[in-house]
Design an enzyme around this catalytic site. Structure first.
Site, PDB file in Angstrom:
ATOM      1  N   CYS A 239      14.756 -10.265  -2.554  1.00 46.11           N
ATOM      2  CA  CYS A 239      15.250  -9.861  -3.867  1.00 46.11           C
ATOM      3  C   CYS A 239      14.156  -9.175  -4.685  1.00 46.11           C
ATOM      4  O   CYS A 239      13.711  -9.669  -5.723  1.00 46.11           O
ATOM      5  CB  CYS A 239      15.802 -11.085  -4.593  1.00 46.11           C
ATOM      6  SG  CYS A 239      16.789 -10.658  -6.033  1.00 46.11           S
TER       7      CYS A 239
ATOM      8  N   TYR B 241       0.802  -1.228   0.000  1.00 51.10           N
ATOM      9  CA  TYR B 241       0.000   0.000   0.000  1.00 51.10           C
ATOM     10  C   TYR B 241       0.834   1.276   0.000  1.00 51.10           C
ATOM     11  O   TYR B 241       0.282   2.365   0.058  1.00 51.10           O
ATOM     12  CB  TYR B 241      -0.889   0.065   1.249  1.00 51.10           C
ATOM     13  CG  TYR B 241      -1.818  -1.088   1.464  1.00 51.10           C
ATOM     14  CD1 TYR B 241      -2.760  -1.460   0.511  1.00 51.10           C
ATOM     15  CD2 TYR B 241      -1.775  -1.811   2.654  1.00 51.10           C
ATOM     16  CE1 TYR B 241      -3.632  -2.513   0.740  1.00 51.10           C
ATOM     17  CE2 TYR B 241      -2.638  -2.873   2.886  1.00 51.10           C
ATOM     18  CZ  TYR B 241      -3.564  -3.218   1.914  1.00 51.10           C
ATOM     19  OH  TYR B 241      -4.417  -4.267   2.147  1.00 51.10           O
TER      20      TYR B 241
END
Length: 400
Positions: free
Chosen positions: A327, A302
């Protein structure tokens, strides 16, 4: 005052910590606010489904709002009485519906005519009458993040007013459906009262129109969504929230159901993570920690703000991103925050992590999920052990 250093040393990091006394205070605030009428505070289990959290709320008298049969099972296991459990959600499977009916919970909250037909067919097969409510979409803008808005026609939740009325008439004439409730929920992290009052007024008018044709609604479910302070939000006081809803219910004798999640547990929670090291890329500073987006997803999902603190550190502050080992470029907890210089093993606390934290955690990058710890009256206890690599692979097989 919580001793974060001692907890990190005892339980290691990353780590979730929950202040159960705060949960008690939040529950009591809301229960008191609704004390002027018949009411049920029904905790939204999806916010934090740890069995100890749900059990603590059960002990306070809370019900449970569940969005999967797994959450229903958690609620029952934690001691929530079956007559205080609601099963909501857009996509209930036949097996979930059947199990909920066999468990004889308070009601199933329906989101479509197609779902109503499935519930009726399954209830008929079982020789039961299914207590239902219908989620009405009042088409009110909740003034919140679009990902957690649920009350507009463009959202997947609920049905419009005319469809709802048609469904109630059908259910009222069915031998296997008992329409006892009505439900609306316009979104999460709500900080403005007027959209809530407007939605409640619209749905209350529908209840009055149903009453005029001899369909008596017993439960008026106002959903949840009350916002909390993450940064500098101005939040809604529980008393004002309750009074706004009361003002729309003239002439109706209903039990109000409120389904708080974030309000109950959001600010009880802290996420602890240790600094691994710092790096600078052409003037851009990164504080790299052992926690990651798989542990706490809200900032990545968000772009949500969480207050962060480096425990016990001072010094000249400069802007930095707090990032994890996963990653992905989206693996961060905070961006461009003023932070003091940090060193290996410094402790970072991410605040307001009690809701939609661990429950949204994953094992991405084969990372075990953190432990969870409860603080009750100043005493700590582990309420979920840290996962191990063996936990992650125990359901897998290698086909050679």
């Amino acid at each position: 005052m919580i001793d974060f250093r001692a907890l990190a040393d005892k339980y290691d990091t990353p780590l979730y910590v929950y202040d159960f006394n705060h949960i008690t205070e939040q529950y009591q605030k809301l229960k008191k606010a609704f004390s002027g009428r018949k009411s049920l505070i029904s905790y939204a289990v999806k916010a934090n489904s740890n069995l100890s959290v749900v059990s603590h709320l059960a002990g306070l008298g809370s019900g449970a709002d569940c969005v999967s049969i797994g959450e229903v099972k958690r609620a029952l296991m934690a001691g929530i009485p079956k007559y205080q459990i609601i099963f909501s959600g857009v996509g209930k499977g036949d097996d979930e519906i059947e199990e909920a009916l066999e468990d004889d919970i308070l009601l199933l909250n329906l989101e479509s005519e197609a779902e109503m037909e499935r519930v009726e067919a399954i209830a008929a097969k079982l020789g039961k009458e299914a207590r239902i409510s219908i989620r009405v979409n009042p088409n009110i803008d909740p003034k919140t993040h679009p990902y957690i808005s649920t009350g507009l026609h463009e959202n997947k939740f609920g049905v419009d007013l005319e469809t709802a009325k048609r469904m109630y008439i059908y259910a009222n004439n069915s031998k296997h459906l008992d329409p006892v409730g009505i439900h609306f929920h316009i979104g999460s992290q709500l900080t403005e009262l007027e959209p809530i009052r407007e939605a409640s007024a619209i749905v209350a008018d529908l209840v009055r129109s149903l009453k005029a044709i001899k369909i008596e609604i017993k439960f008026f479910d106002v959903g949840g969504g009350l916002g909390i302070v993450y940064d500098n939000e101005t939040t809604i006081e529980p008393y004002e929230y309750a009074q706004a809803i009361f003002s729309t219910l003239y002439g109706l004798d209903v039990t109000i159901i409120c389904e708080p999640g974030r309000f109950m547990v959001g600010n009880c929670g802290y996420f602890l993570t240790r600094v691994l090291y710092e790096k600078v890329n052409e003037g851009k500073r990164f504080v790299i920690v052992d926690g990651a987006m798989n542990d706490l997803l809200r900032p990545s999902l968000y772009n949500a703000y969480h207050k962060v603190e480096v425990v016990g550190k001072a010094g000249d502050e400069s802007e930095a991103d707090i990032v994890g080992p996963v990653c992905e470029s989206g693996d961060f907890f905070a961006k461009n925050r003023l932070l003091p210089p940090t060193e290996h093993n410094d402790l970072v606390v991410v605040y307001s992590a009690g809701a939609y934290g661990f429950v949204m955690a994953s094992n991405y990058n084969t990372r075990p999920r953190p432990a969870e710890v409860a603080i009750v009256d100043g005493k700590d206890r582990c309420i979920r052990q840290r996962e191990t690599f063996e936990d992650l692979i125990k359901l897998e097989t290698m086909c050679l």
